[in-house]
Design a protein around this motif. Structure first.
Motif, PDB file in Angstrom:
ATOM      1  N   GLY A 114      39.769 -40.001 -10.858  1.00 32.08           N
ATOM      2  CA  GLY A 114      40.784 -40.999 -10.537  1.00 32.08           C
ATOM      3  C   GLY A 114      42.047 -40.302 -10.086  1.00 32.08           C
ATOM      4  O   GLY A 114      42.641 -39.541 -10.853  1.00 32.08           O
ATOM      5  N   THR A 115      42.422 -40.491  -8.833  1.00 31.95           N
ATOM      6  CA  THR A 115      43.697 -39.932  -8.358  1.00 31.95           C
ATOM      7  C   THR A 115      44.128 -40.689  -7.114  1.00 31.95           C
ATOM      8  O   THR A 115      43.289 -41.261  -6.403  1.00 31.95           O
ATOM      9  N   ASP A 116      45.445 -40.673  -6.853  1.00 32.95           N
ATOM     10  CA  ASP A 116      45.907 -41.307  -5.620  1.00 32.95           C
ATOM     11  C   ASP A 116      46.347 -40.250  -4.617  1.00 32.95           C
ATOM     12  O   ASP A 116      46.948 -40.564  -3.597  1.00 32.95           O
ATOM     13  N   SER A 117      46.042 -38.980  -4.889  1.00 34.67           N
ATOM     14  CA  SER A 117      46.491 -37.903  -4.006  1.00 34.67           C
ATOM     15  C   SER A 117      45.309 -37.259  -3.262  1.00 34.67           C
ATOM     16  O   SER A 117      44.383 -36.735  -3.884  1.00 34.67           O
ATOM     17  N   PRO A 118      45.341 -37.270  -1.926  1.00 39.31           N
ATOM     18  CA  PRO A 118      44.261 -36.624  -1.159  1.00 39.31           C
ATOM     19  C   PRO A 118      44.158 -35.127  -1.455  1.00 39.31           C
ATOM     20  O   PRO A 118      43.057 -34.569  -1.503  1.00 39.31           O
ATOM     21  N   GLN A 119      45.306 -34.492  -1.712  1.00 38.76           N
ATOM     22  CA  GLN A 119      45.282 -33.042  -1.979  1.00 38.76           C
ATOM     23  C   GLN A 119      44.582 -32.759  -3.326  1.00 38.76           C
ATOM     24  O   GLN A 119      43.780 -31.828  -3.441  1.00 38.76           O
ATOM     25  N   ALA A 120      44.886 -33.602  -4.314  1.00 36.50           N
ATOM     26  CA  ALA A 120      44.250 -33.434  -5.625  1.00 36.50           C
ATOM     27  C   ALA A 120      42.739 -33.645  -5.495  1.00 36.50           C
ATOM     28  O   ALA A 120      41.933 -32.893  -6.059  1.00 36.50           O
ATOM     29  N   LYS A 121      42.377 -34.651  -4.722  1.00 35.27           N
ATOM     30  CA  LYS A 121      40.967 -34.970  -4.502  1.00 35.27           C
ATOM     31  C   LYS A 121      40.232 -33.752  -3.911  1.00 35.27           C
ATOM     32  O   LYS A 121      39.137 -33.383  -4.357  1.00 35.27           O
ATOM     33  N   GLU A 122      40.900 -33.108  -2.966  1.00 39.51           N
ATOM     34  CA  GLU A 122      40.282 -31.952  -2.295  1.00 39.51           C
ATOM     35  C   GLU A 122      40.085 -30.788  -3.278  1.00 39.51           C
ATOM     36  O   GLU A 122      39.031 -30.154  -3.305  1.00 39.51           O
ATOM     37  N   VAL A 123      41.112 -30.521  -4.086  1.00 40.52           N
ATOM     38  CA  VAL A 123      41.010 -29.423  -5.069  1.00 40.52           C
ATOM     39  C   VAL A 123      39.854 -29.705  -6.037  1.00 40.52           C
ATOM     40  O   VAL A 123      39.018 -28.840  -6.328  1.00 40.52           O
ATOM     41  N   ILE A 124      39.772 -30.952  -6.512  1.00 37.53           N
ATOM     42  CA  ILE A 124      38.740 -31.295  -7.504  1.00 37.53           C
ATOM     43  C   ILE A 124      37.349 -31.236  -6.864  1.00 37.53           C
ATOM     44  O   ILE A 124      36.396 -30.715  -7.465  1.00 37.53           O
ATOM     45  N   GLU A 125      37.242 -31.714  -5.651  1.00 35.95           N
ATOM     46  CA  GLU A 125      35.929 -31.651  -4.968  1.00 35.95           C
ATOM     47  C   GLU A 125      35.494 -30.199  -4.794  1.00 35.95           C
ATOM     48  O   GLU A 125      34.333 -29.859  -4.973  1.00 35.95           O
ATOM     49  N   THR A 126      36.433 -29.332  -4.446  1.00 36.42           N
ATOM     50  CA  THR A 126      36.099 -27.910  -4.260  1.00 36.42           C
ATOM     51  C   THR A 126      35.582 -27.321  -5.571  1.00 36.42           C
ATOM     52  O   THR A 126      34.587 -26.588  -5.592  1.00 36.42           O
ATOM     53  N   LEU A 127      36.243 -27.665  -6.665  1.00 35.37           N
ATOM     54  CA  LEU A 127      35.843 -27.096  -7.957  1.00 35.37           C
ATOM     55  C   LEU A 127      34.462 -27.575  -8.406  1.00 35.37           C
ATOM     56  O   LEU A 127      33.706 -26.829  -9.018  1.00 35.37           O
ATOM     57  N   TYR A 128      34.158 -28.833  -8.129  1.00 35.02           N
ATOM     58  CA  TYR A 128      32.894 -29.396  -8.631  1.00 35.02           C
ATOM     59  C   TYR A 128      31.720 -29.229  -7.677  1.00 35.02           C
ATOM     60  O   TYR A 128      30.573 -29.388  -8.089  1.00 35.02           O
ATOM     61  N   LYS A 129      32.010 -28.918  -6.404  1.00 35.64           N
ATOM     62  CA  LYS A 129      30.929 -28.843  -5.407  1.00 35.64           C
ATOM     63  C   LYS A 129      29.771 -27.947  -5.857  1.00 35.64           C
ATOM     64  O   LYS A 129      28.598 -28.325  -5.702  1.00 35.64           O
ATOM     65  N   PRO A 130      30.053 -26.770  -6.444  1.00 29.75           N
ATOM     66  CA  PRO A 130      28.925 -25.908  -6.846  1.00 29.75           C
ATOM     67  C   PRO A 130      27.960 -26.571  -7.836  1.00 29.75           C
ATOM     68  O   PRO A 130      26.815 -26.152  -7.959  1.00 29.75           O
ATOM     69  N   PHE A 131      28.432 -27.588  -8.553  1.00 33.20           N
ATOM     70  CA  PHE A 131      27.574 -28.256  -9.542  1.00 33.20           C
ATOM     71  C   PHE A 131      26.860 -29.465  -8.945  1.00 33.20           C
ATOM     72  O   PHE A 131      26.097 -30.133  -9.623  1.00 33.20           O
ATOM     73  N   LEU A 132      27.168 -29.742  -7.692  1.00 26.69           N
ATOM     74  CA  LEU A 132      26.649 -30.975  -7.083  1.00 26.69           C
ATOM     75  C   LEU A 132      25.873 -30.672  -5.802  1.00 26.69           C
ATOM     76  O   LEU A 132      25.816 -31.503  -4.898  1.00 26.69           O
ATOM     77  N   LEU A 133      25.301 -29.467  -5.732  1.00 24.91           N
ATOM     78  CA  LEU A 133      24.615 -29.099  -4.492  1.00 24.91           C
ATOM     79  C   LEU A 133      23.401 -29.990  -4.229  1.00 24.91           C
ATOM     80  O   LEU A 133      23.043 -30.251  -3.092  1.00 24.91           O
TER      81      LEU A 133
END
Ligand code: NAD
Length: 437
Positions: A174-193
């Protein structure tokens, strides 16, 4: 990427070590210096299958660091996870004072942009408070530092936490910031391949999602316990009923087990907190109020069965308790049904002998010399009037009944998790009592 994880308990240590395992530079921070010193020596404060190996490996590789100081480690962090406790306050609401204390500290020391991600379970509105507290602390310094907040509730199950983190069903952000969304997606991507299961939403909905999830699971447990108790009165068997309803895909098979009630660090406090949120908004959550009442009764149900069986004469009777943790594969005894039963048995003058594969060290801090600590199930049963199974550890599933019976005073089994076949136990010469069977 550099990440700080504040709080190295069940959630923080799993989050930090799993992120370091995919190459992130992780700094785990905790105010408990003894915990931090232990971790630096490779001693884990909790038991969680697979965790020790990941912690040791990444610590040795220099990707995982432990410290008691947020200030010394915050520079250059791209993301800061808050994973400290949110216990029940006196009125049942979630007490977020530890979360806000962390926010204040972040505000005092943050120098460059970071995303502040709340993993602790917090009620709707907490992220706004976190933001306000950080802002106030930054302003007090007379500086301007950009940051964003995000709610990222944790859904890991104790006992399978590493597996759940490495291969999550879903990640709620849950966030309203596109930048925050990008950081979080980058961190979790390795677990969601294998399929991207990230669900984005507004902050309030993310905060509510966690409570709704736990409340739903607690509801299923209390529902089945209620039906189980009725099964006993009408002569039905909850095990058949479970099989009969669980095969309906609209219902599903999971979380349909009758037993001695839910415990642990999450369901009891989160159900309470959600009830309090309802009250505060003039909307009493009647269903959850009932869920809680049923659970409190259920935790006492097994004692009532025992007491009834022994004509309420429990003084000097000996009970072998199998399992102390609130569920298998964890050493967590917070709100564990075992503690309530033991308290009731001791108050009635009974003697208690216990064994748990991993939770005995933790339980000793609570029970001390009040019970007899045993090396295995066979030792617990020596001279016992009955066995009471409370936690369904795998190693309890197929004991040698003949060997147990030989040393017991009476061959009686109270199965608090319905893991045994009553007919087989009767054949082995035991009296058998389950829940709703
Ligand atoms: P925990 O008690 O195991 O760990 C919390 C840690 O935070 C402790 O080590 C404590 O010393 C530390 N801490 C407290 N204040 C601090 C501060 N100011 N700075 C640094 N460290 C501080 O708690 P947990 O079980 O990991 O739960 C943490 C949160 O996650 C809770 O909100 C809980 O509801 C939620 N949660 C827990 C689980 C679970 O299975 N345990 C699952 C999902 C969500």
């Amino acid at each position: 990427m550099k990440v700080l994880v504040i709080g190295t308990g069940y959630v923080g240590l799993v989050t930090g070590s799993c992120l370091s395992d995919v190459g992130v530079d992780v700094h785990c921070i905790d105010v408990d210096e003894a915990k931090i010193n232990g971790l630096k020596k490779g001693i884990l404060p909790i038991y969680e299958p697979g965790l020790e190996d990941i912690v040791h490996r990444n610590y040795e590789k220099g990707r995982l660091h432990f410290s008691a100081s947020l200030q010394d480690n915050i520079d250059g962090a791209h993301a800061i996870f808050i994973a400290v406790g949110t216990p029940s306050g006196d009125d049942g609401s979630a007490d977020i004072k530890y979360v806000l204390a962390v926010a204040e500290e972040i505000g005092r020391h943050l120098k460059s942009y970071a995303v502040i991600i709340t993993k602790s379970t917090v009620p709707v509105g907490a992220s706004e408070k976190i933001k306000a507290v950080i802002n106030a602390a930054i302003q007090k310094r007379g500086e301007v530092v950009p940051f964003d907040v995000a709610a990222n509730p944790e859904f890991l199950k104790e006992g399978a936490a590493v597996k759940d983190f490495m291969s999550p069903d879903r990640i709620v952000v849950g966030t309203d910031s596109p930048q925050a969304k990008e950081v979080i997606e980058t961190l979790y991507k390795p677990f969601l391949l294998n399929g991207f299961r990230m669900i984005h939403m507004d902050i309030a909905s993310a905060e509510m999602t966690k409570y709704a999830a736990n409340a739903m699971l607690a509801t299923r447990i209390s529902f089945m316990n209620d039906i189980a108790n009725l099964c006993e009165l009408v002569g039905a068997n909850i095990n058949y009923v479970r099989a009969g309803i669980g095969s309906d895909p609209r219902i599903g098979k999971k979380f349909l087990y009758a037993g001695v009630g839910y415990g642990g660090s999450c369901f009891p406090k989160d159900v309470k907190a959600l009830i309090k949120v309802g009250e505060d908004h003039g909307y009493p959550l009647r269903l959850l109020q009932a869920v809680e009442v049923i659970n409190d009764n259920q935790k006492r149900m097994i004692f009532n069965k025992i007491s009834y069986h022994f004509d309420h004469q429990l003084r000097d009777k000996v009970f072998a308790i199998w399992g102390l943790s609130f569920k298998p594969d964890t050493d967590d005894i917070r709100e564990a049904p075992s503690l309530i039963l033991i308290e009731q048995l001791l108050a009635a003058g009974a003697k208690v002998r216990v064994h748990d594969p991993v939770a005995m060290e933790e339980a000793k801090k609570r029970l001390g010399e009040m019970v007899t600590w045993c090396a295995d199930v066979y030792e617990t049963a020596e001279g016992a009037d009955a066995i009471v199974l409370i936690t369904e550890w795998r190693e309890f599933r197929l004991p040698d009944w003949g060997k147990l019976k030989k040393t017991m005073k009476r061959a009686v089994m109270f199965d608090g998790r319905n893991i045994y076949d009553g007919i087989q136990l009767h054949k082995a010469g035991f009296l058998y009592f389950g829940i709703g069977v």
